[in-house]
Write a protein that holds these residues in place. Structure first.
Motif, short mmCIF file in Angstrom:
data_model
loop_
_atom_site.label_atom_id
_atom_site.label_comp_id
_atom_site.label_asym_id
_atom_site.label_seq_id
_atom_site.Cartn_x
_atom_site.Cartn_y
_atom_site.Cartn_z
N SER A 136 15.11 -45.03 26.83
CA SER A 136 15.02 -46.32 26.53
C SER A 136 13.81 -46.33 25.63
O SER A 136 13.55 -47.31 24.96
N LYS A 137 12.85 -45.41 25.50
CA LYS A 137 11.62 -45.32 24.84
C LYS A 137 11.84 -44.81 23.45
O LYS A 137 10.89 -44.93 22.68
N VAL A 138 13.02 -44.37 22.97
CA VAL A 138 13.15 -43.35 21.91
C VAL A 138 13.73 -44.39 20.84
O VAL A 138 14.36 -45.25 20.75
N LYS A 139 13.07 -43.99 19.55
CA LYS A 139 13.67 -44.16 18.24
C LYS A 139 14.08 -43.06 17.40
O LYS A 139 13.56 -42.33 17.63
N ILE A 140 15.28 -43.42 16.78
CA ILE A 140 16.18 -42.28 16.25
C ILE A 140 16.52 -42.71 14.76
O ILE A 140 16.42 -43.82 14.36
N ALA A 141 16.78 -41.52 14.10
CA ALA A 141 17.11 -41.63 12.61
C ALA A 141 18.20 -40.50 12.52
O ALA A 141 17.73 -39.33 13.29
N LEU A 142 19.23 -40.66 11.93
CA LEU A 142 20.25 -39.81 11.52
C LEU A 142 20.36 -39.27 10.10
O LEU A 142 20.10 -40.07 9.29
N VAL A 143 21.05 -38.17 9.71
CA VAL A 143 21.30 -37.76 8.41
C VAL A 143 22.79 -38.30 8.45
O VAL A 143 23.58 -38.12 9.13
N ASP A 144 23.09 -38.83 7.38
CA ASP A 144 24.51 -39.39 7.15
C ASP A 144 25.28 -38.41 6.62
O ASP A 144 26.21 -38.62 5.65
N TYR A 145 25.39 -37.05 7.22
CA TYR A 145 26.42 -36.28 6.85
C TYR A 145 27.02 -35.45 8.10
O TYR A 145 26.23 -35.29 8.98
N LEU A 146 28.07 -35.25 8.02
CA LEU A 146 28.85 -34.09 9.15
C LEU A 146 28.84 -33.02 8.67
O LEU A 146 29.58 -32.59 7.81
N PHE A 147 27.95 -32.07 9.34
CA PHE A 147 27.77 -30.87 8.87
C PHE A 147 28.47 -29.72 9.48
O PHE A 147 28.89 -29.92 10.48
N ALA A 148 28.80 -28.60 8.65
CA ALA A 148 29.30 -27.55 9.16
C ALA A 148 28.03 -26.56 9.28
O ALA A 148 27.04 -26.73 8.95
N PRO A 149 28.28 -25.56 10.48
CA PRO A 149 26.93 -24.85 10.73
C PRO A 149 26.82 -23.98 9.47
O PRO A 149 25.06 -23.90 9.37
N ASP A 150 27.21 -23.63 8.51
CA ASP A 150 26.70 -23.05 7.35
C ASP A 150 25.95 -24.00 6.45
O ASP A 150 25.22 -23.51 5.56
N GLN A 151 25.92 -25.13 6.74
CA GLN A 151 25.45 -26.07 5.75
C GLN A 151 24.16 -26.74 6.46
O GLN A 151 23.32 -27.39 5.73
N LEU A 152 23.63 -25.93 7.80
CA LEU A 152 22.46 -26.40 8.37
C LEU A 152 21.30 -25.82 7.65
O LEU A 152 21.49 -24.70 6.82
N PRO A 153 20.14 -26.11 7.72
CA PRO A 153 19.05 -25.44 7.01
C PRO A 153 18.87 -23.94 7.63
O PRO A 153 19.29 -23.61 8.81
N HIS A 154 18.70 -22.90 6.67
CA HIS A 154 18.85 -21.71 7.17
C HIS A 154 17.41 -20.78 7.26
O HIS A 154 17.52 -19.61 7.81
N SER A 155 16.45 -21.58 7.35
CA SER A 155 15.10 -21.16 7.86
C SER A 155 14.17 -21.97 8.64
O SER A 155 14.58 -23.43 8.57
N TYR A 156 13.03 -21.60 9.21
CA TYR A 156 12.17 -22.50 9.89
C TYR A 156 11.59 -23.34 8.85
O TYR A 156 11.57 -24.45 9.33
N SER A 157 11.18 -23.06 7.79
CA SER A 157 10.51 -23.96 6.76
C SER A 157 11.31 -25.04 6.55
O SER A 157 10.87 -26.44 6.37
N GLU A 184 26.08 -26.28 0.49
CA GLU A 184 26.86 -25.28 0.21
C GLU A 184 28.30 -25.57 0.80
O GLU A 184 28.56 -26.55 1.82
N GLU A 185 29.54 -24.87 0.21
CA GLU A 185 30.86 -25.20 0.83
C GLU A 185 30.80 -24.70 2.06
O GLU A 185 30.55 -23.51 2.45
#
Length: 393
Positions: A136-157, A184-185
């Protein structure tokens, strides 16, 4: 996403320093000593992340594999923690912002969608996450995209940059827009994952998951939250995947959620594969033959399950069971696979004892799968199969 305009090339000295600090933390014998090593390692890793100095981190992780026990885990845990979670100053005290992922296991007879999430559905998903997953203490924000795993960030940075953008979105009380053309596709496969990504913010020291506010045993509380999320969150997510059977896994901090989903996908892909074959060929599971073979590179690396139909030796589909952590040929992995195949009502299960090669298609790179004779073959659906232009791997 913005990147630092200059990145200094790291040498062995920086990597060796990170490994030394991680080794100190891994070998510590007291909490007091832990605090010292954690502080030093956190400072060093933070500096490399802020400088977008991925090379030093990756070199150190490679070196840590050959270091004494637990050194790699200590370093990897610190890198992941500082990548997915930051503390920001505010008028109300330090605020911890953490990147999270809500994975969805999914399969289909046509291409599984990746897509922009409409505003109302995005808000509905955020409401369900706030009500059933986060405290109940949390605030959240979402990315407005349904990602495939290959579309997630590829690096720590890149992951940390996404976290910082989401932290700004939380501050501005809005969700983050992701231009689809920047991604990417996604591969066209029978069984895959889709991800909802966001960040949550909470005052440092406050609980951030719903199960942290519950009085029941922790694992029982997590399972309760998962059950409600699957029901209520599932209703909000269902319009994004109409016609695609799917299963929600527990949303958690980014790296933990991705790992948990990877593990869950192994079992899910077996049941999904059988359902897929029944749907596109019209053949009931009792006429399916599943052949399990261990594939060896530098030791046993994975099991591959090849599916054939009736008396045919042609492989029509396959799925991969990658091994993790302490799994090997002396652990009951094959028993678990066989149990899942039986639960899917597969008629014949063959376990090959010989060591099979890690073979891939020279043209498309797809893994080959075993038939009951131990031949490693490319999977091809029968010509009369009722499906679109899908890949089987």
């Amino acid at each position: 996403m913005p990147r630092a305009p200059f990145r200094r090339k790291s040498g062995a000295r920086e990597a060796n320093q990170l490994v030394r600090l991680a080794e100190g933390l891994a070998s510590s014998k007291s909490r007091a000593e832990d605090v010292y090593w954690e502080r030093e390692l956190q400072s060093a890793v933070t500096q490399h992340l802020e400088n977008n100095d991925e090379e030093a981190i990756n070199r150190a992780l490679d070196k840590a594999h050959d270091a004494p026990d637990a050194t790699f885990d200590a370093l990897a845990d610190m890198v992941e923690s500082l990548t997915e979670s930051i503390v920001l100053d505010s008028e109300t005290g330090p605020q911890r912002v953490t990147l999270f992922c809500a994975p969805i296991l999914v399969w289909g007879r046509s291409k599984i969608p990746t897509r922009t999430i409409p505003k109302q559905q995005l808000q509905d998903i955020a409401v369900q996450l706030s009500a059933h997953v986060f405290s109940s203490k949390v605030k959240i924000a979402l990315v407005d995209y349904l990602f495939a795993p290959d579309q997630l960030p590829h690096s720590y940075s890149a992951s940390r940059e996404l976290l910082q953008l989401l932290a700004e979105s939380i501050r501005e009380r809005k969700h983050l827009t992701m231009p689809p053309e920047s991604l990417e596709e996604a591969p066209d496969v029978v069984c895959d994952m889709r991800m909802i990504v966001g960040a949550f913010q909470v005052t440092e020291g406050e609980p951030f998951y719903a199960w942290q506010e519950m009085t029941t045993p922790v694992e029982e509380a997590r399972q309760t939250c998962l059950g409600v999320w699957r029901t209520q969150g599932g209703n909000a997510i269902k319009p994004l995947l109409v016609g695609f059977p799917h299963e929600l896994t527990l949303p958690r901090s980014f790296f933990a959620a991705c790992r948990d989903a990877d593990l869950a996908s192994r079992a899910y892909s077996i049941g999904a594969s059988v359902s897929f074959l029944e749907a596109v060929t019209g053949i009931t599971p009792d006429k399916i033959v599943a052949t399990i073979g261990g594939c060896w590179g530098n030791g046993l690396e994975e099991y591959r399950i090849g599916f054939t139909l009736g008396d045919s030796e042609e492989v029509v589909h396959g799925c991969v069971w990658p091994l993790v952590s302490d799994e090997g040929d002396d652990t009951p992995v094959v028993d678990e696979i066989e149990s899942l195949l039986r639960a899917a009502n597969v008629g014949t299960i063959v376990h090959l004892e010989e060591q099979l090669p890690l073979e891939f298609c020279d043209d498309c790179g797809a893994p080959h799968f075993p038939n009951r004779e131990g031949e490693m073959l490319h999977a091809h659906l029968p010509e009369e199969a009722n499906t679109g232009s899908m890949h089987l791997h």
